[in-house]
Motif scaffolding. Structure first.
Motif, short mmCIF file in Angstrom:
data_model
loop_
_atom_site.label_atom_id
_atom_site.label_comp_id
_atom_site.label_asym_id
_atom_site.label_seq_id
_atom_site.Cartn_x
_atom_site.Cartn_y
_atom_site.Cartn_z
N SER A 181 0.83 -1.21 0.00
CA SER A 181 0.00 0.00 0.00
C SER A 181 0.86 1.25 0.00
CB SER A 181 -0.92 0.01 1.23
OG SER A 181 -0.16 0.01 2.42
N GLY A 182 2.15 1.07 -0.27
CA GLY A 182 3.08 2.20 -0.30
C GLY A 182 4.51 1.70 -0.12
N GLY A 183 5.45 2.63 -0.18
CA GLY A 183 6.85 2.28 0.01
C GLY A 183 7.74 3.18 -0.82
N GLY A 184 9.01 2.83 -0.88
CA GLY A 184 9.96 3.62 -1.64
C GLY A 184 11.38 3.17 -1.41
N CYS A 185 12.30 3.83 -2.12
CA CYS A 185 13.72 3.54 -2.03
C CYS A 185 14.40 4.61 -1.17
CB CYS A 185 14.32 3.51 -3.44
SG CYS A 185 16.10 3.24 -3.49
N PHE A 186 15.39 4.20 -0.40
CA PHE A 186 16.18 5.12 0.43
C PHE A 186 17.66 4.95 0.05
CE2 PHE A 186 12.33 4.59 2.79
CZ PHE A 186 12.14 5.75 3.54
N ALA A 187 18.33 6.05 -0.28
CA ALA A 187 19.75 6.02 -0.63
C ALA A 187 20.54 6.80 0.41
CB ALA A 187 19.96 6.62 -2.01
N PHE A 188 21.60 6.17 0.94
CA PHE A 188 22.44 6.77 1.98
C PHE A 188 23.87 6.91 1.48
CE2 PHE A 188 18.96 4.71 4.14
CZ PHE A 188 18.62 5.56 5.18
N LEU A 189 24.53 8.00 1.86
CA LEU A 189 25.94 8.20 1.58
C LEU A 189 26.75 7.82 2.81
CD1 LEU A 189 28.30 9.24 -0.18
CD2 LEU A 189 27.87 11.52 0.81
N PHE A 190 27.63 6.85 2.66
CA PHE A 190 28.54 6.43 3.74
C PHE A 190 29.89 7.08 3.49
CE2 PHE A 190 25.27 3.30 3.99
CZ PHE A 190 25.25 2.86 5.31
N SER A 191 30.33 7.93 4.43
CA SER A 191 31.59 8.63 4.27
C SER A 191 32.17 9.00 5.62
CB SER A 191 31.40 9.89 3.43
OG SER A 191 32.59 10.63 3.33
N SER A 192 33.48 8.85 5.75
CA SER A 192 34.14 9.16 7.03
C SER A 192 34.21 10.66 7.28
CB SER A 192 35.55 8.58 7.04
OG SER A 192 36.31 9.08 5.95
N VAL A 193 33.93 11.48 6.27
CA VAL A 193 34.00 12.94 6.44
C VAL A 193 32.69 13.53 6.94
CG1 VAL A 193 35.74 13.11 4.62
CG2 VAL A 193 33.33 13.44 4.05
N LEU A 194 31.64 12.72 7.03
CA LEU A 194 30.36 13.23 7.50
C LEU A 194 30.41 13.54 8.99
CD1 LEU A 194 27.88 10.84 5.66
CD2 LEU A 194 28.27 13.25 5.16
N PRO A 195 29.82 14.65 9.43
CA PRO A 195 29.86 15.04 10.84
C PRO A 195 28.79 14.34 11.67
CG PRO A 195 28.68 16.69 9.60
CD PRO A 195 29.14 15.65 8.59
N VAL A 196 28.69 13.03 11.49
CA VAL A 196 27.70 12.25 12.23
C VAL A 196 28.42 11.16 13.01
CG1 VAL A 196 25.62 10.84 12.07
CG2 VAL A 196 25.99 12.69 10.43
N ALA A 197 28.13 11.06 14.29
CA ALA A 197 28.80 10.06 15.12
C ALA A 197 28.41 8.66 14.69
CB ALA A 197 28.46 10.28 16.59
N SER A 198 29.40 7.77 14.58
CA SER A 198 29.14 6.39 14.19
C SER A 198 28.99 5.52 15.44
CB SER A 198 30.28 5.87 13.32
OG SER A 198 30.05 4.54 12.94
N ILE A 199 28.05 4.59 15.38
CA ILE A 199 27.80 3.75 16.54
C ILE A 199 28.60 2.45 16.48
CG2 ILE A 199 25.49 4.68 16.89
CD1 ILE A 199 24.37 2.23 15.47
N ASP A 200 29.30 2.20 15.38
CA ASP A 200 30.10 0.99 15.26
C ASP A 200 31.28 1.27 14.33
OD1 ASP A 200 28.87 1.09 12.76
OD2 ASP A 200 27.30 -0.29 13.39
#
Length: 290
Positions: A181-200
């Protein structure tokens, strides 16, 4: 009784397959699949570009997507434009001004629903779009000719009816399309330069693009849940790509070892012979190669 036709859990991907094809006359190529949903992509460049497509400050990124059957229609061109917008943030195109980077994607599956069959107006379903994105990333890694800021990984999320109303599921298969009844595609950029803390040990990632939609209204909490589910799946895709690169490097090392051993054997065969009296079989082999 399982909610899904193939018995998978709601957060379970189908078997991921990655193969580096080694196609001729391209710099890199790769095949990526979620189960039977597979795509093949090749990358050429940086190469010479026609003057009318030349950009003075960066490389021109040209993407063509081909359906399983028929010729490319408006839906294929729309997917090409989408992939271009997704991949451009992951590439250092400014390093290669006045050149062309060309990517060609081919759907290796399709149904009468329009998923990869070239049916104008019906579109390509989300899992096939995700496989094209991942095949493109794998081909760029295989080529190694274009510097990358990070790796783009994609998965699809679907919305299935359940006893509690609706349930979000990861990587819906073609057999589940009619029930969604719905849905979609999700695309993510994985990069060590991103200012987001990694959990693993994985690099941080950020959402680049999604086309998530439903037949009925949905709220922010459902979209957040879909994103969270997709991110977990994208992390598994990233790990699979990392493992495939390790296998690719190991295979390349094995080939080099075989070549070195072959060269050593040839030197031993001719050892001690006067000049001009090499093994006749070696001379014949050289003539055959020519």
């Amino acid at each position: 009784m399982s909610l899904r036709t193939d018995g998978r859990a709601v957060d379970e991907l189908r078997t991921i397959s990655i193969a580096y094809e080694g196609l001729d006359r391209v710099d890199g190529s790769a095949r990526f699949g979620f189960g039977e949903t597979k795509s093949l992509t090749s990358v050429s460049g940086p190469i010479e570009v026609r003057p009318n497509f030349e950009l003075p400050s960066q490389a021109t990124l040209d993407i063509h997507i081909r359906p399983l059957a028929s010729i490319s229609g408006t839906d294929s061109k729309a997917i090409s434009a989408t992939l271009k917008s997704i991949l451009m943030p992951a590439l250092f195109l400014t390093h290669y001004p006045r050149t062309l980077v060309q990517l060609v994607g081919q759907a290796l599956c399709g149904t009468e629903s329009g998923s990869g069959m070239g049916s104008v107006g019906k579109g390509w379903y989300a899992s096939l779009v995700a496989s094209l994105i991942n095949a493109s990333s794998a081909a760029l890694i295989n080529a190694g000719s274009v510097s990358m800021k990070g790796v783009v990984c994609a998965v699809s999320v679907g919305r299935l009816p359940s006893a509690s109303g609706t349930t979000l599921v990861l990587d819906p298969s073609e057999s589940e399309l009619s029930r969604l009844s719905g849905g979609g595609c999700f695309a993510f950029l994985f990069s060590s330069v991103l200012p987001v803390a990694s959990i693993d040990e994985l690099p941080p990632c950020s959402l680049l693009w999604t086309n998530y939609t439903t037949h009925t209204p949905f709220d922010d909490s459902e979209l957040a849940h879909a994103k969270e589910l997709a991110e977990k799946g994208a992390r598994r895709v990233w790990m699979s790509l990392k493992e495939s690169v390790g296998r690719m490097e190991a295979s390349a090392t094995s080939v080099e070892d075989v070549k070195l051993k072959s060269g050593s054997s040839k030197m031993d065969t001719n050892a001690g012979m006067p000049a001009g009296e090499e093994n006749e079989s070696d001379v014949d082999d050289e003539k055959m190669e020519i």
